[in-house]
Design a protein around this motif. Structure first.
Motif, mmCIF file in Angstrom:
data_model
loop_
_atom_site.group_PDB
_atom_site.id
_atom_site.type_symbol
_atom_site.label_atom_id
_atom_site.label_comp_id
_atom_site.label_asym_id
_atom_site.label_seq_id
_atom_site.Cartn_x
_atom_site.Cartn_y
_atom_site.Cartn_z
ATOM 1 N N ARG A 61 0.561 -1.169 0.073
ATOM 2 C CA ARG A 61 -0.107 -0.139 0.043
ATOM 3 C C ARG A 61 0.635 1.032 -0.190
ATOM 4 O O ARG A 61 0.504 2.349 -0.126
ATOM 5 N N TRP A 62 1.859 1.316 0.586
ATOM 6 C CA TRP A 62 2.950 2.183 0.389
ATOM 7 C C TRP A 62 3.448 2.911 -0.958
ATOM 8 O O TRP A 62 3.758 3.799 -1.238
ATOM 9 N N CYS A 63 3.929 1.709 -1.106
ATOM 10 C CA CYS A 63 4.456 1.685 -2.893
ATOM 11 C C CYS A 63 3.166 2.110 -3.478
ATOM 12 O O CYS A 63 3.256 3.052 -4.431
ATOM 13 N N LEU A 64 2.123 1.765 -3.866
ATOM 14 C CA LEU A 64 0.764 2.129 -4.272
ATOM 15 C C LEU A 64 0.766 3.712 -4.291
ATOM 16 O O LEU A 64 0.835 4.416 -5.272
ATOM 17 N N MET A 80 13.722 4.340 2.216
ATOM 18 C CA MET A 80 13.623 5.637 2.794
ATOM 19 C C MET A 80 11.811 5.057 2.807
ATOM 20 O O MET A 80 10.847 5.334 3.914
ATOM 21 N N TYR A 81 11.274 4.120 2.555
ATOM 22 C CA TYR A 81 10.512 2.859 3.477
ATOM 23 C C TYR A 81 10.793 3.076 5.006
ATOM 24 O O TYR A 81 9.630 3.322 5.588
ATOM 25 N N VAL A 97 10.505 -6.636 12.392
ATOM 26 C CA VAL A 97 9.323 -7.555 12.336
ATOM 27 C C VAL A 97 9.121 -7.630 10.761
ATOM 28 O O VAL A 97 9.047 -7.969 9.571
ATOM 29 N N MET A 98 9.154 -5.564 10.511
ATOM 30 C CA MET A 98 7.599 -4.821 9.235
ATOM 31 C C MET A 98 9.069 -5.668 7.716
ATOM 32 O O MET A 98 8.576 -5.416 7.527
ATOM 33 N N LEU A 99 10.262 -5.187 8.380
ATOM 34 C CA LEU A 99 11.626 -5.285 7.419
ATOM 35 C C LEU A 99 11.588 -6.769 7.069
ATOM 36 O O LEU A 99 12.059 -7.296 5.612
ATOM 37 N N ILE A 100 11.765 -7.524 7.956
ATOM 38 C CA ILE A 100 11.256 -9.049 7.780
ATOM 39 C C ILE A 100 11.253 -9.683 6.640
ATOM 40 O O ILE A 100 10.891 -10.298 6.071
ATOM 41 N N ALA A 101 9.326 -9.710 6.482
ATOM 42 C CA ALA A 101 8.724 -9.585 6.277
ATOM 43 C C ALA A 101 9.105 -8.971 4.953
ATOM 44 O O ALA A 101 8.894 -10.180 3.469
ATOM 45 N N VAL A 102 9.741 -7.518 4.322
ATOM 46 C CA VAL A 102 10.247 -7.062 2.918
ATOM 47 C C VAL A 102 10.519 -8.254 2.489
ATOM 48 O O VAL A 102 10.412 -8.812 1.112
ATOM 49 N N GLU A 113 13.138 -16.173 -10.172
ATOM 50 C CA GLU A 113 14.095 -15.247 -11.343
ATOM 51 C C GLU A 113 13.572 -13.574 -11.549
ATOM 52 O O GLU A 113 13.728 -12.838 -13.106
ATOM 53 N N LEU A 114 11.838 -12.892 -11.209
ATOM 54 C CA LEU A 114 11.570 -11.932 -11.246
ATOM 55 C C LEU A 114 12.255 -10.551 -10.517
ATOM 56 O O LEU A 114 12.153 -9.267 -11.682
ATOM 57 N N ILE A 115 13.384 -11.138 -9.884
ATOM 58 C CA ILE A 115 14.289 -9.841 -9.775
ATOM 59 C C ILE A 115 15.680 -10.149 -9.657
ATOM 60 O O ILE A 115 15.664 -11.726 -9.742
ATOM 61 N N ARG A 116 16.817 -9.631 -9.761
ATOM 62 C CA ARG A 116 17.770 -9.722 -9.484
ATOM 63 C C ARG A 116 18.433 -10.628 -8.309
ATOM 64 O O ARG A 116 19.701 -11.263 -7.737
ATOM 65 N N VAL A 117 18.621 -9.114 -7.290
ATOM 66 C CA VAL A 117 18.957 -8.469 -6.036
ATOM 67 C C VAL A 117 17.574 -8.392 -5.556
ATOM 68 O O VAL A 117 16.719 -8.144 -5.559
ATOM 69 N N ASN A 118 18.026 -8.433 -4.121
ATOM 70 C CA ASN A 118 16.769 -8.284 -2.933
ATOM 71 C C ASN A 118 17.542 -7.432 -2.431
ATOM 72 O O ASN A 118 18.148 -7.093 -1.158
ATOM 73 N N PRO A 119 16.183 -6.045 -2.848
ATOM 74 C CA PRO A 119 16.828 -5.184 -2.567
ATOM 75 C C PRO A 119 17.117 -4.109 -0.757
ATOM 76 O O PRO A 119 16.876 -3.400 -1.055
ATOM 77 N N ALA A 120 16.181 -5.237 0.016
ATOM 78 C CA ALA A 120 16.188 -5.209 1.579
ATOM 79 C C ALA A 120 17.006 -6.171 1.697
ATOM 80 O O ALA A 120 16.587 -5.656 3.500
ATOM 81 N N ALA A 121 17.714 -6.164 1.321
ATOM 82 C CA ALA A 121 18.862 -7.439 2.293
ATOM 83 C C ALA A 121 19.755 -6.699 3.482
ATOM 84 O O ALA A 121 19.726 -7.083 4.192
#
Length: 334
Positions: A61-64, A80-81, A97-102, A113-121
């Motif tokens: 919802r934040w993204c949208l 930024m999130y 906890v919220m970032l673990i879910a993301v 294979e929809l993305i190459r890297v996990n941007p939240a890693a």
């Protein structure tokens, strides 16, 4: 559709899809069928799935709202999130906890294979306050009595004794929110005056507690007050102990959010609600008040069922800090 039916349906659907057919749009709309394979070693409970989905839905919802495609975000935008969560005054523990879910959301997308890297890693939650500082949040026996008085004013005996029982289980017996949520009628051993507690974790290990007479008295009054004009909604072969009074889930197992809502309303009613306080403060209150009364760390460890005595030892440090704080107020300053 129930959570179990939803899980079965998504599993059946995923089996009919080739990985090449899964588009980013499809993944975002149906992510629950994919993240269940990357959390809890591929075998999450329905409660765990619900928790992850709540956090991921919030993130989407934040993204949208910011006109961003969740699968097109980079690490800087994830920062930024995190900043958004900080500005909303979420606690460090909640942000973690919220970032673990993301991260789980992106881990599933990466396996497809929809993305190459996990941007939240590499996006970490801010440093939490020390455990001792967190334990300083507790309610005294006098304040606990104020909360009980709020429940006493409820004219419906079912909700009155249910809510009092929740408070006794958390604040007197030291149970966690999830342990109260998972409790079943079959867990009560009346002859031994014990309750088998389904602990935290996926399977929830069973271990006994021996509640005080006051807790058992409230439990007996609560069971007698449960309405008999409708059947209790079974949870498989088990009978939930703490029942919901909401129209949507009447006499079904109360949710963890339902438990929080009950306690928050009571705290608001007696002006004891403070930012950052959660149901866990009642467990802290149990440990703090018990140590203050007995100075017996082994007893506190047994009641709170800590496996590591170092965790229990924090209550002694907290007591020392509280004693020093109290003494400093009595000593006149120049």
């Amino acid at each position: 559709m129930s959570d179990n039916n939803l899980t079965i349906a998504t599993k059946d659907l995923s089996q009919t899809l080739d990985i090449q057919q899964i588009t980013p749009e499809y993944f975002i709309a149906h992510y629950p069928e994919f993240i269940q394979r990357v959390i809890a070693k591929g075998n999450p409970s329905s409660d765990t799935m619900r928790h992850y989905c709540n956090q991921i839905d919030f993130f989407i919802r934040w993204c949208l709202a910011n006109q961003r495609n969740p699968l097109a975000l980079n690490e800087y935008q994830l920062l930024m999130y995190r900043e958004f969560l900080l500005n909303r005054q979420y606690k460090a523990e909640s942000i973690k906890v919220m970032l673990i879910a993301v991260r789980a959301f992106y881990a599933a997308a990466r396996k497809l294979e929809l993305i190459r890297v996990n941007p939240a890693a590499e996006v970490e939650a801010p440093t939490a306050s020390s455990s001792s500082d967190a334990l300083l949040h507790f309610y005294t026996p006098q304040q606990m009595n104020e909360i009980v008085h709020v429940f006493d004013e409820d004219k419906d005996p079912f909700t009155r004794y249910r809510n009092k029982l929740i408070l006794f289980l958390m604040g007197v017996e030291g149970l966690r929110n999830i342990e109260v949520h998972r409790a079943c009628v079959e867990d009560v051993n009346w002859e031994a005056r014990a309750i088998m507690i389904r602990g935290k974790g996926h399977k929830g290990r069973l271990e006994p507690i021996y509640p005080c007479d006051e807790t058992f008295a409230v439990l007996e009054e609560y069971l007698k007050a449960i309405p008999t004009d409708r059947e209790i909604k079974k949870d498989g072969v088990l009978t939930p102990l703490i029942l919901s009074s909401s129209n949507r889930n009447l006499l079904g197992r109360i949710s963890r959010n339902g438990l929080r809502s009950i306690m928050n309303k009571a705290l608001d009613a007696c002006d004891l609600k403070h930012p950052g306080y959660s149901c866990h403060v009642f467990r802290h209150s149990c440990g703090t008040n018990l140590y203050h009364e007995t100075k017996d760390l082994r007893l506190v460890q047994d009641v709170l069922r800590h496996r590591d005595p170092k965790i229990t030892a924090r209550y002694a440090h907290v007591a020392d800090r509280l004693d020093k704080r109290y003494t400093s107020k009595l000593v006149p300053h120049d």
